[in-house]
Design a protein around this motif. Structure first.
Motif, short mmCIF file in Angstrom:
data_model
loop_
_atom_site.label_atom_id
_atom_site.label_comp_id
_atom_site.label_asym_id
_atom_site.label_seq_id
_atom_site.Cartn_x
_atom_site.Cartn_y
_atom_site.Cartn_z
N PRO A 3 -17.54 7.24 -1.12
CA PRO A 3 -17.09 5.88 -0.81
C PRO A 3 -16.16 5.87 0.40
CG PRO A 3 -16.20 6.62 -2.93
CD PRO A 3 -17.05 7.72 -2.39
N ASP A 4 -16.04 4.71 1.01
CA ASP A 4 -15.26 4.59 2.25
C ASP A 4 -13.77 4.87 2.07
OD1 ASP A 4 -17.42 3.96 3.97
OD2 ASP A 4 -17.41 1.91 3.21
N PHE A 5 -13.17 4.30 1.02
CA PHE A 5 -11.72 4.41 0.89
C PHE A 5 -11.28 4.59 -0.56
CE2 PHE A 5 -12.54 1.46 4.43
CZ PHE A 5 -11.99 2.20 5.46
N VAL A 6 -10.15 5.24 -0.71
CA VAL A 6 -9.39 5.26 -1.95
C VAL A 6 -8.00 4.79 -1.56
CG1 VAL A 6 -8.47 6.64 -3.84
CG2 VAL A 6 -10.73 7.16 -2.91
N VAL A 7 -7.52 3.75 -2.23
CA VAL A 7 -6.21 3.19 -1.89
C VAL A 7 -5.37 3.04 -3.15
CG1 VAL A 7 -7.03 0.79 -2.00
CG2 VAL A 7 -5.00 1.31 -0.68
N THR A 8 -4.09 3.37 -3.01
CA THR A 8 -3.12 3.17 -4.09
C THR A 8 -2.12 2.12 -3.60
OG1 THR A 8 -3.36 5.48 -4.74
CG2 THR A 8 -1.46 4.31 -5.61
N TYR A 9 -1.83 1.15 -4.46
CA TYR A 9 -0.94 0.06 -4.07
C TYR A 9 -0.14 -0.39 -5.28
CZ TYR A 9 -4.54 -2.78 -6.26
OH TYR A 9 -5.43 -3.31 -7.16
N VAL A 10 0.87 -1.20 -5.02
CA VAL A 10 1.68 -1.80 -6.06
C VAL A 10 1.25 -3.27 -6.17
CG1 VAL A 10 4.02 -2.39 -6.78
CG2 VAL A 10 3.59 -0.23 -5.57
N ASP A 11 0.84 -3.67 -7.39
CA ASP A 11 0.37 -5.05 -7.59
C ASP A 11 1.54 -6.03 -7.72
OD1 ASP A 11 1.28 -4.94 -10.24
OD2 ASP A 11 -0.73 -4.83 -11.11
N ALA A 12 1.24 -7.30 -7.90
CA ALA A 12 2.26 -8.35 -7.97
C ALA A 12 3.23 -8.16 -9.13
CB ALA A 12 1.58 -9.72 -8.08
N LYS A 13 2.81 -7.44 -10.17
CA LYS A 13 3.68 -7.20 -11.32
C LYS A 13 4.47 -5.90 -11.18
CE LYS A 13 0.70 -9.69 -14.52
NZ LYS A 13 -0.10 -9.60 -15.74
N GLY A 14 4.31 -5.22 -10.05
CA GLY A 14 5.04 -3.98 -9.82
C GLY A 14 4.35 -2.74 -10.35
N ASN A 15 3.12 -2.90 -10.82
CA ASN A 15 2.37 -1.76 -11.34
C ASN A 15 1.59 -1.07 -10.23
OD1 ASN A 15 3.06 -2.34 -14.09
ND2 ASN A 15 1.58 -4.02 -14.01
N VAL A 42 0.85 -1.19 0.00
CA VAL A 42 0.00 0.00 0.00
C VAL A 42 0.88 1.24 0.00
CG1 VAL A 42 -1.71 1.34 1.30
CG2 VAL A 42 -1.97 -1.15 1.08
N VAL A 43 0.71 2.06 -1.03
CA VAL A 43 1.48 3.30 -1.17
C VAL A 43 0.84 4.41 -0.33
CG1 VAL A 43 2.24 5.06 -2.83
CG2 VAL A 43 2.23 2.64 -3.48
N ASN A 44 -0.49 4.56 -0.48
CA ASN A 44 -1.23 5.51 0.34
C ASN A 44 -2.71 5.16 0.29
OD1 ASN A 44 -2.47 6.94 -1.94
ND2 ASN A 44 -0.45 7.81 -2.28
N TRP A 45 -3.43 5.71 1.26
CA TRP A 45 -4.87 5.51 1.28
C TRP A 45 -5.52 6.67 2.00
CZ3 TRP A 45 -7.71 4.94 5.82
CH2 TRP A 45 -6.98 4.67 6.98
N ALA A 46 -6.80 6.86 1.73
CA ALA A 46 -7.56 7.92 2.37
C ALA A 46 -8.97 7.41 2.64
CB ALA A 46 -7.60 9.15 1.49
N SER A 47 -9.57 7.95 3.67
CA SER A 47 -10.93 7.59 4.05
C SER A 47 -11.88 8.72 3.69
CB SER A 47 -10.98 7.31 5.55
OG SER A 47 -12.30 7.09 5.97
N GLU A 48 -12.97 8.37 3.01
CA GLU A 48 -14.03 9.31 2.66
C GLU A 48 -13.48 10.59 2.02
OE1 GLU A 48 -16.48 9.69 6.16
OE2 GLU A 48 -17.28 7.67 5.88
N SER A 49 -12.56 10.43 1.10
CA SER A 49 -11.89 11.58 0.48
C SER A 49 -12.43 11.94 -0.90
CB SER A 49 -10.40 11.29 0.37
OG SER A 49 -10.19 10.17 -0.49
N LEU A 50 -13.40 11.19 -1.39
CA LEU A 50 -13.87 11.35 -2.76
C LEU A 50 -15.38 11.56 -2.77
CD1 LEU A 50 -12.85 11.09 -5.71
CD2 LEU A 50 -13.29 8.65 -5.52
#
Length: 123
Positions: free
Chosen positions: A46-58, A21-29
């Motif tokens: 919505p409850d959350f917006v989350v940015t993450y790096v997947d298994a392929k590095g994307n 998980v790179v970053n996340w926010a609650s009720e930010s959108l």
């Protein structure tokens, strides 16, 4: 104080501790949609917006809503109120799906069946 369900707290803890998980926010959108019962335009948060790096590095971004199954699936909605909540949620989620797609994101709904590894089942 914002009320959080135990499910939402579990998701937040996972975001805080997961190494991808790179970053996340609650009720930010705020996503506009038309309420099917009133016909009025309003916003869905919505409850959350989350940015993450997947298994392929994307790097990926998701909009996540946390709801109990009784407000997610019509067949699990027992009362008229719960059935109305499912109907309203379907409009909110259609708007969120379209918003996510147009912004290169993913939208998903999580409930007790896919947050907990061993959900409590009623006999």
């Amino acid at each position: 104080i914002i009320y959080r369900s135990s499910w939402e707290l579990k998701v937040m803890q996972k975001f805080d501790t997961h190494p991808n998980v790179v970053n996340w926010a609650s009720e930010s959108l705020k996503i506009p949609y038309q309420n099917p019962f009133t016909g009025k335009y309003t916003v869905y948060v919505p409850d959350f917006v989350v940015t993450y790096v997947d298994a392929k590095g994307n790097q990926k971004a998701e909009i996540i809503e946390v709801k109990p199954a009784k407000e997610t699936f019509l067949e699990q909605a027992k009362s008229q109120q719960a059935k109305a909540a499912v109907a309203l949620n379907s409009f909110k989620w259609a708007a969120a799906s379209a918003f996510a797609k147009s912004h290169g994101m993913i939208f998903r709904v999580m409930n007790e069946g896919n947050i907990f590894s061993n959900p409590k089942r009623k006999a």
